[in-house]
Design an enzyme around this catalytic site. Structure first.
Site, PDB file in Angstrom:
ATOM      1  CD  GLN A  22      39.676   0.088  47.953  1.00 43.97           C
ATOM      2  OE1 GLN A  22      38.966   0.060  48.801  1.00 43.97           O
ATOM      3  NE2 GLN A  22      40.746  -0.609  47.673  1.00 43.97           N
ATOM      4  CG  LEU A  74      40.827  -0.833  54.928  1.00 40.21           C
ATOM      5  CD1 LEU A  74      39.935  -2.132  55.066  1.00 40.21           C
ATOM      6  CD2 LEU A  74      40.047   0.428  55.272  1.00 40.21           C
ATOM      7  CG  ASP A 118      35.279   9.862  45.279  1.00 41.81           C
ATOM      8  OD1 ASP A 118      34.300   9.471  45.997  1.00 41.81           O
ATOM      9  OD2 ASP A 118      35.110   9.853  43.918  1.00 41.81           O
ATOM     10  N   PRO A 135      39.314  10.288  55.499  1.00 45.19           N
ATOM     11  CG  PRO A 135      39.055   8.338  55.995  1.00 45.19           C
ATOM     12  CD  PRO A 135      38.811   9.141  54.976  1.00 45.19           C
ATOM     13  CG  PHE A 153      36.800   5.502  50.838  1.00 46.01           C
ATOM     14  CD1 PHE A 153      35.784   5.800  51.646  1.00 46.01           C
ATOM     15  CD2 PHE A 153      36.395   4.387  50.137  1.00 46.01           C
ATOM     16  CE1 PHE A 153      34.154   5.194  51.375  1.00 46.01           C
ATOM     17  CE2 PHE A 153      35.049   3.813  49.815  1.00 46.01           C
ATOM     18  CZ  PHE A 153      33.958   4.230  50.494  1.00 46.01           C
ATOM     19  CG  HIS A 212      31.884   3.774  46.283  1.00 49.00           C
ATOM     20  ND1 HIS A 212      31.194   3.602  47.340  1.00 49.00           N
ATOM     21  CD2 HIS A 212      32.761   2.926  46.319  1.00 49.00           C
ATOM     22  CE1 HIS A 212      31.476   2.930  48.203  1.00 49.00           C
ATOM     23  NE2 HIS A 212      32.579   2.177  47.447  1.00 49.00           N
ATOM     24  CD  GLU A 218      41.047   4.932  54.135  1.00 42.78           C
ATOM     25  OE1 GLU A 218      40.807   5.252  55.268  1.00 42.78           O
ATOM     26  OE2 GLU A 218      40.325   4.187  53.413  1.00 42.78           O
TER      27      GLU A 218
HETATM   28  C1  LIG Z   1      37.130   4.573  55.116  1.00 37.29           C
HETATM   29  C2  LIG Z   1      37.028   3.507  53.934  1.00 37.29           C
HETATM   30  N1  LIG Z   1      38.264   3.158  53.142  1.00 37.29           N
HETATM   31  C3  LIG Z   1      38.146   2.284  52.080  1.00 37.29           C
HETATM   32  C4  LIG Z   1      36.961   1.757  51.769  1.00 37.29           C
HETATM   33  C5  LIG Z   1      36.781   0.829  50.657  1.00 37.29           C
HETATM   34  N2  LIG Z   1      36.699  -0.643  50.980  1.00 37.29           N
HETATM   35  C6  LIG Z   1      35.110  -1.156  51.210  1.00 37.29           C
HETATM   36  S1  LIG Z   1      35.129  -2.553  51.850  1.00 37.29           S
HETATM   37  C7  LIG Z   1      36.790  -2.672  52.285  1.00 37.29           C
HETATM   38  C8  LIG Z   1      37.371  -3.782  53.025  1.00 37.29           C
HETATM   39  C9  LIG Z   1      36.814  -3.974  54.264  1.00 37.29           C
HETATM   40  O1  LIG Z   1      37.470  -5.232  54.798  1.00 37.29           O
HETATM   41  P1  LIG Z   1      36.790  -5.322  56.215  1.00 37.29           P
HETATM   42  O2  LIG Z   1      36.710  -4.365  57.198  1.00 37.29           O
HETATM   43  O3  LIG Z   1      37.434  -6.669  56.468  1.00 37.29           O
HETATM   44  O4  LIG Z   1      35.210  -6.074  56.111  1.00 37.29           O
HETATM   45  P2  LIG Z   1      34.819  -7.176  54.947  1.00 37.29           P
HETATM   46  O5  LIG Z   1      34.568  -6.378  53.710  1.00 37.29           O
HETATM   47  O6  LIG Z   1      35.787  -8.125  55.194  1.00 37.29           O
HETATM   48  O7  LIG Z   1      33.402  -7.400  55.568  1.00 37.29           O
HETATM   49  C10 LIG Z   1      37.566  -1.618  51.560  1.00 37.29           C
HETATM   50  C11 LIG Z   1      39.116  -1.369  51.570  1.00 37.29           C
HETATM   51  C12 LIG Z   1      35.580   2.084  52.659  1.00 37.29           C
HETATM   52  N3  LIG Z   1      34.367   1.491  52.506  1.00 37.29           N
HETATM   53  N4  LIG Z   1      35.702   2.928  53.752  1.00 37.29           N
END
Ligand SMILES: Cc1ncc(C[n+]2csc(CCOP(=O)(O)OP(=O)(O)O)c2C)c(N)n1
Ligand SMILES: Cc1ncc(C[n+]2csc(CCOP(=O)(O)OP(=O)(O)O)c2C)c(N)n1
Ligand SMILES: [Mg+2]
Ligand SMILES: [Mg+2]
Lengths: 384, 334, 384, 334
Positions: free
Chosen positions: B87, B63, B89, B94, B91, B134, B65
């Site tokens: 995923q 995870l 805009d 980074p 996001f 979002h 970008e």
């Molecule tokens: C910079 C960024 N990239 C992508 C996302 C989209 N996104 C939201 S939650 C998530 C997964 C997060 O996983 P984790 O850090 O393990 O936290 P959890 O949801 O398991 O509590 C993603 C990819 C985001 N919110 N921020």
């Protein structure tokens, strides 16, 4: 049935078995930087390799002094010298096979040259006639990277792609101590470890990021200790000991090539010159520190080893010096020629196919240059 | 352009099909991003790709970008054609440094020796009730960056055709997918992608005599609706779908504006510093003496994107577009 | 003097003494997640604390189920449930003093509520009437952060500022396993360690980042192992063991408050529900794994400990349940009221003082709304 | 505005003085960035601050721009006023997400409860022979981001006055410092900062009757030079220095354009998607019937910033500005 009885039927169990994803112990670096020269390990080093390293170190030092001289003559816009760090630069180049890739930072022109790229093409960025002078594919050397640590994910992606294609290619990426603080460093190492990409990260810890000393950069036991947090081995090496750097990098390259994944190598060294010719190092460090490191000079270290072991004699030293002088003379001469400049080239490679917009702008500049030419011709005509 | 009606599909399905066909046709095409593999993406746009082509071709990345785009750069250096999914805009921010400092410049830096055929897919825009971060319309950032192509489909056929072209392009393409059109449906023939105009061409979606609406992506259907509504008020509006913000099709746009003498640029992105300024300025430079009124803009307000319950007030809607058309100095005409 | 003799005069010396900046050994996490409940350590735990934790866990679970229910009724745009992770959420809130700060992510609404923020204000973001509902300064809780890991440097900066001002304030920042891959995680931890900022990083490793399992996220032995690369202690704890999480976080908070600098805590837990109500978890994981974790439920674990030790009886369980129901009823009722919406507020807080531009746009929207109102009135008038 | 001549100083010195005075006046002002402490910054703009105020007030950070801006956010949350230095324009890109997603939005997100009084100093623009990534004009990115103020001085007095104001502002300010004016000298009175117009006001640097040059930052001296040269060709040019791109001073700009009926916008940033589009569009919207010709733009080409030896061809110079003035349809006038 009471609430408590209901609940009693449920017996919480321990969590699904936890185990470390990898054993951390072998990932941790040694307690001291690894050294070869002047130690017993030197006996096992290949004499030919040591001689080749020596010749390259001498050339490398001369290259550094020559390039610095060129800044004074206005032939380079700027030069970040790797004087004092030649062992890392040279070992990084020599440890790779032809099919491997090198990902240098702006300070690593010496590694690029040692890999076989024309020094004039290597210095294009720093002369300022273009952003990059050599064909990256010809020598498998990525362009010198200026934005710190941004080249690291590139190296990972390339190594990963090679692996996917079934090629046993290794990428070696270079970065400074300061660069390890950037997010890109973190993301690159993590991707490399998760993908088990065949990449070697060489951190030259030269004590400073411009004026900022390591103590303000990190509180880690060593930069090599960062490796364990990614699940890759960290190695710590005396960066002024060419034989040691070559051996540690060589191990890492072989490990990567064999499918063992990435390694982080921290080479402890020192930047003898200022950050670049434009920097004033007296503002942030004293002579004593510099002198202490001069006394641990990578060339002299290797020279002593070689002479002690009878692998180098006076003519040998002289030959290396001579060879370096010739390289320097050639560099000087060719850098003293004005580079060919074509302003129209500004529009040539923005896109694969130029756009209508850029064609308009190209025409505008062409017209301006023609008008300029006419004015100049007219003036010359008038003067004649 | 002839679109052979075959069967209705959503824009999301057309995008999936475009990647699938590109991957089948060219083994160097690789898809990577967060959740694109097993899950098929949070919008399911990569659904089935990992299953069909394996995880090495459609890869769930860690995870990060900048890491995703940065490794894609390295993959492209080695001859692959990465298709990166951001995923949402916001996001993609980074990855901004990698995009600006490397992706957009590598070809130029290396005098054409190291092109980067990377497609960066970015679901963008509002109207789906998304919480903060979002719903951004970030196209102004990409437009201001030479070296990138910036493309955005408004129809199902274009979604397929433009994405195939983006992937085939030897240049990096920022491919902006209007989130709220993901579920829009249309009949469309995946067997005839050639029926789609290439990147760099705008398309007149509706001809009209009185004024020209210039728009792209999620605002195209809104403008078409506005044009219908305008009939009632006695205006016959032309609607141009830009499709490609970079390169910009001055020819088609200016021809449309010259025909009508009046123009309104419509987009969701904030007005100030948004794409509309550039578009209005270049139209004015080129068509000044054909203009009966200044080119007006209907855009998002100059505010951070609103929370879901208030977004309808922010988004350019039919009424706001018609109000702008009404301000095109019709009185001065006679 | 010959060249060799000249050179002989120079004796290379060893490098300036190298030493690790800190001893890495104490920074490494234990080999297993630390546990209290069901172990001998439980005997030393404060019964009052355990009871307080229990009451909050029961409330927390009920809060999660209520919020999930609200998404089905269309009262929340989206809800990322922390069911199964309540021990972490509650312990994070309870371990802090009033003057401390909490930096939650979008999943941590429960921690925010447990800290005392009104649940309705906490859910504002997820209901969608505004981006944040509570006054961050009133409870010293930063807004819920959606862009992953971006809140971590904020926590570091705040903790650093507090220290500079001489306040003994600690910041606790929460992030997920996926978030540890972001560059911001790296930069935040590094700044914290270099500045010795009083901040505690709590990583809830719940096994997934949406659909991506930990194995695709990292190859590290554990996420806690990342700490050593920054020179801070890493602690590994069973995230479903509220007493253990509270103890480990408590130690870290005290350490930070005493000037000992930051700690990285990895709590191993599991996300029982899908990522959010909009997610379909069956696409990427099987029931067996979920069931295994259900059997290690944080509430039941604590309940068993308390009942075994005679600290909780049936009326106690019932009282906790009752309290949770009241909270849920209140939440349900208040969330079922339409939030007050003022479109004009869109322009109110973009800048401290509004600009001429925004005044124009505000006027435009006001006119539109008035026209809309008139049309509606006219229609109603017509209908009457 | 009266500027009392006191003693000549460079713009860099004025900026240093502004920070020094702000730090002396307000203990919550903290400077942080790469090399800002011991070294005094690579341009020496923070020279002496660490010595005078200690390393806690002027701090050498680890090398990570997102970390610098991100921690500054936290510091501001706790009541400090961070002044962040980004070492060069292109090295602000890693901090883009923090800037867009948090710095610009925190006030709005929290309904005014958590303002972020952060000043982000960014040395920008070309003309100093910098190698790649050292000469970007990135103002379009910042302009397109609601919630930020975007300010750029062109004179020594403004450098002091605007920076003091930026630091005192309760909003985040992106403070763009024209690198090639760092060593420009002028007499200027630090004791009378109030003599400087506030953020948000443009200033007419030269009055003229025939056409208006609208510009900012590094291009202001170039435009003044062009105006001098234009005299020879019989044109009397007005020059407006915007000083503040956000908020934008429509009033001053439009008044100047209405006076002359012709306008050229000049900046180093690339033309396409650059600030000039917005500026030309809003002038046209407001002054359409006063315009004798379309508002033209003289900008950097739509290319990545050139290498040092070619940058002179890219930068808007006197000749290119005069050529644009010549294209303002003078024939149509009589
Ligand atoms: C910079 C960024 N990239 C992508 C996302 C989209 N996104 C939201 S939650 C998530 C997964 C997060 O996983 P984790 O850090 O393990 O936290 P959890 O949801 O398991 O509590 C993603 C990819 C985001 N919110 N921020
Ligand atoms: C992203 C980024 N930020 C800032 C800079 C400016 N800069 C150039 S070199 C340098 C210091 C780098 O230190 P280090 O990584 O230790 O490498 P060294 O110069 O010592 O080889 C800085 C801050 C840059 N090039 N890129
Ligand atoms: Mg260094
Ligand atoms: Mg997770």
């Amino acid at each position: 049935m009471t609430v408590m009885e209901q609940r009693g039927a449920y017996r919480p169990s321990p969590p699904p078995a936890w185990q470390p994803r990898t054993d951390p112990a072998p990932l941790l670096p040694d307690a001291e930087p690894y050294r070869v020269l002047g130690t017993e390990a030197a006996g096992k080093a290949d004499p030919d390799l040591l001689r080749r390293l020596y010749a390259q170190l001498v050339r490398g030092r001369r290259y550094n002094t020559q390039a610095t001289a060129l800044t004074k003559q206005g032939r380079l816009a700027v030069y970040p010298s790797s004087t004092g760090q030649e062992a890392c630069e040279v070992a990084a180049a020599l440890v790779l096979e032809e099919r491997d890739w090198l990902f240098p930072s702006y300070r690593d022109t010496l590694a690029v040259v040692a890999r076989g790229v024309d020094p004039v093409e290597t210095l294009t960025l720093l002369r300022g006639d273009w952003h990059n002078g050599y064909d990256p594919h010809a020598h498998r050397v990525a362009p010198l990277s200026t934005p710190l640590a941004t080249q690291l994910p590139h190296a990972v992606g390339l190594a990963h792609a090679a692996r996917l294609k079934g090629d046993d290619v290794v990428a070696l990426a270079m970065v400074g101590d300061g660069g390890t603080s950037e997010g890109d460093f973190h993301e690159a190492l993590n991707f490399a470890a998760v993908w088990q990409a065949p990449v070697v990260f060489l951190v030259q810890n030269n004590g400073f990021a411009i004026s900022v000393p390591l103590a303000k950069q990190t509180a880690a036991p060593s930069l090599a200790h960062k490796a364990v947090g990614y699940g890759m081995p960290g190695r710590l090496v005396d960066g002024n000991d060419a034989a040691a750097v070559h051996e540690v990098l060589g191990d890492a390259v072989r490990h990567a090539r064999a499918g063992g994944g990435p390694t982080l190598v921290e080479a402890v060294t020192y930047r003898i010159e200022a950050h670049t010719n434009a920097d004033d190092a007296t503002r942030y460090r004293g002579d004593a520190e510099v002198e202490a490191w001069r006394a641990h000079d990578p060339i002299r270290l290797l020279e002593q080893e070689l002479t002690t072991r009878g692998l180098l004699d006076e003519p040998g030293v002289e030959a290396a010096r001579q060879d370096a002088e010739e390289m320097a003379a050639d560099l000087r001469e060719r850098m003293n020629q004005e580079p060919e400049l074509d302003p129209m080239a500004l529009f040539d490679h923005v896109y694969a196919e130029t756009t209508a917009q850029l064609r308009e702008q190209r025409a505008l500049l062409r017209a301006e240059l023609e008008a300029e030419q006419e004015r100049n011709d007219a003036q010359e005509g008038g003067a004649r | 352009m002839t679109t052979v009606a075959v069967k209705p599909a959503t824009m999301a399905q057309a995008l999936t099909r475009a990647m699938r066909d590109a991957m089948a046709a060219d083994p160097t095409v690789h898809v990577l991003g967060e959740d694109v593999g097993t899950l098929g993406g949070v919008f399911r746009v990569t659904d089935g790709l990992a299953k069909e082509f394996g995880e090495d071709r459609c890869t769930d990345t860690p995870l990060a970008e900048a890491g995703i785009l940065g490794t894609a750069v390295g993959m492209a250096m080695y001859g692959l054609r990465p298709v990166v999914e951001m995923q949402f805009d916001a996001f993609a921010y980074p990855a901004f440094e990698q995009l600006i400092s490397h992706v957009s410049r590598m070809r130029n830096r290396t005098r054409g020796r190291m092109p980067l055929p990377i497609t960066v897919r970015v679901p963008y825009g509002g109207g789906i009730g998304g919480v903060e971060h979002h719903s951004d319309s970030s196209e102004a950032y990409y437009m201001a960056t030479p070296g990138l192509h910036v493309v955005t489909p408004a129809t199902v056929a274009d979604a397929y055709g433009l994405l195939r072209e983006a992937i085939a392009s030897d240049d990096p393409v920022v491919f902006l997918e209007p989130k709220r059109l993901y579920w829009s449906k249309d009949t469309w023939d995946p067997e005839h992608p050639a029926d789609v105009e290439p990147i760099g061409r705008a398309v007149v979606r509706r001809t009209g005599r009185d004024a020209t609406l210039i728009t792209y992506g999620p605002s195209v259907p809104v403008c078409l609706e506005a044009a219908e509504a305008a009939q009632a008020e006695g205006w016959d509006l032309e609607v141009v779908d830009l499709r490609s913000l970079v390169p910009f099709d001055d020819e088609t746009v200016c021809a449309a504006v010259r025909r009508t003498g009046r123009a309104v640029v419509v987009h969701e992105a904030t007005g100030f510093g948004g794409p509309g300024g550039e578009i209005a300025a270049r139209i004015t430079e080129r068509c000044f003496h054909h203009l009966e009124a200044p080119v007006l803009r209907v855009a998002g307000f100059d505010i951070p994107y609103p929370p879901p319950m208030l977004e309808r007030h922010h988004l350019p809607g039919v009424d706001r577009i018609l109000d702008a058309v009404a301000r095109l100095q019709w009185e001065a005409e006679g």
